[in-house]
Design a protein around this motif. Sequence first.
Motif, mmCIF file in Angstrom:
data_model
loop_
_atom_site.group_PDB
_atom_site.id
_atom_site.type_symbol
_atom_site.label_atom_id
_atom_site.label_comp_id
_atom_site.label_asym_id
_atom_site.label_seq_id
_atom_site.Cartn_x
_atom_site.Cartn_y
_atom_site.Cartn_z
ATOM 1 N N SER A 276 0.802 -1.187 -0.026
ATOM 2 C CA SER A 276 -0.018 0.051 0.116
ATOM 3 C C SER A 276 1.057 1.233 -0.008
ATOM 4 N N LYS A 277 1.963 1.328 0.888
ATOM 5 C CA LYS A 277 2.807 2.686 1.029
ATOM 6 C C LYS A 277 3.291 2.838 -0.406
ATOM 7 N N TYR A 278 3.755 1.705 -1.134
ATOM 8 C CA TYR A 278 4.572 1.926 -2.407
ATOM 9 C C TYR A 278 3.773 1.820 -3.567
ATOM 10 N N SER A 279 2.380 1.827 -3.639
ATOM 11 C CA SER A 279 1.621 1.295 -4.506
ATOM 12 C C SER A 279 1.257 2.715 -5.647
ATOM 13 N N PHE A 280 1.507 3.735 -5.112
ATOM 14 C CA PHE A 280 1.374 4.934 -6.344
ATOM 15 C C PHE A 280 2.623 4.822 -7.092
ATOM 16 N N ALA A 281 3.820 4.762 -6.522
ATOM 17 C CA ALA A 281 5.202 4.629 -7.123
ATOM 18 C C ALA A 281 5.181 3.492 -8.055
ATOM 19 N N ALA A 282 4.601 2.418 -7.681
ATOM 20 C CA ALA A 282 4.295 1.077 -8.465
ATOM 21 C C ALA A 282 3.539 1.424 -9.576
ATOM 22 N N PHE A 312 6.893 -13.138 -10.770
ATOM 23 C CA PHE A 312 7.564 -12.875 -9.201
ATOM 24 C C PHE A 312 8.659 -12.029 -9.717
ATOM 25 N N LEU A 313 9.428 -12.232 -10.557
ATOM 26 C CA LEU A 313 10.516 -11.342 -10.712
ATOM 27 C C LEU A 313 10.230 -10.111 -11.035
ATOM 28 N N PHE A 319 8.782 -3.219 -7.113
ATOM 29 C CA PHE A 319 8.519 -2.537 -5.683
ATOM 30 C C PHE A 319 9.905 -2.206 -5.123
ATOM 31 N N TRP A 320 11.075 -3.030 -5.714
ATOM 32 C CA TRP A 320 12.111 -2.505 -5.198
ATOM 33 C C TRP A 320 12.609 -1.034 -5.816
ATOM 34 N N LEU A 321 12.125 -0.662 -7.051
ATOM 35 C CA LEU A 321 12.434 0.512 -7.462
ATOM 36 C C LEU A 321 11.525 1.737 -6.906
#
Length: 351
Positions: A276-282, A312-313, A319-321
Amino acid sequence: MSLRKERLFYLDFLRSISIFMIIVFHFNQQLGFHAIQSEGIFIQNFKNDNIGSIGITLFIILSGASLMYSYRNSFSLKQYIFKRILSIFPLFWIGYICTYFVLFFLNRGVHHDVETWKISLTIVGFDGFLYYKVPNFYLVGEWFIGFILIMYTIFPVLRLLVLKKPVVTIFLVLTSYIIIVQNYGSIFNIDVIHNPLTRLPDMVLGMLYVEYSEKIKKQFYLVPAVLTGLVLLTIKVSLTHIYVTFLLGSSLFITLAHLMKFVKNNNLQKPFIFMSKYSFAAFIIHHNLIGQLFVRYDTMILSTVETYALFFLVTIIIFWLSVHLVRISNKVSGIINDSKIGVRMNRKISL
């Protein structure tokens, strides 16, 4: 000082599910675009809607719910505008710049035939939203950035209506919605799914849920939501798609929001809170990233195991980025927030 609001896990859960659905949808789409022979992953299409459409609808409902939760008791227009700008533009601009240079390097150029003035559409976040009409420098965020900026703009008015005249608001929104949809082709050229006027019910539903769900007996809205969701997921109906996506998205939102209120275990919550925290960036970077990674697999035949391994990769890389993108964006937002403009905007804090 302002009191810190309790974090609502069901909002994090639904946001994480939404971005997951959208990534899955575009992943499966890109398999076809790159002529990769694979059966795809998970379920792409249900009886009346697809997984991407459902994910977007949940995102819009969540936007209304999250804003209402943040501003239901107090509202400062200046602070609201300032916070919305910080929530969208630093991340969007940084994501755009990074994507531009990567694509420039990989493709040896980007947008050779677009007039220079159209970069203004990117600066204000409306390049993707207007791309159907005006060719421009669009790269990231698709139509959703401009769309959500419009929804953010009308939220203060919707907030007042939902708080003061909820029944009248429901009547006006649904009546105008039906009239517009029934006459859509003669009024608009923009895709009906992208039109803020046809997504008002989604936004308002999220706002109404936050404000009134605890004040109304649950059986009055939970039972119809569960039944509606089950029918639309399993039985084909003759209903215009925009109606379906609203009804199905609303029913899933209400049902899952209710169920997630019973999840109290922190360890179970953590992965969903992270997504959720990184959803917008994703959301901003995933589409181009999937497309560029898939170039390596053009026209290949992938087994089911290989396809899921690739997903998966890809998800890990996304999400890493996204984590790094958010960190950079937060630093930029912090600088803006600590500037004279930010200090002036935050001088008066609502209690």
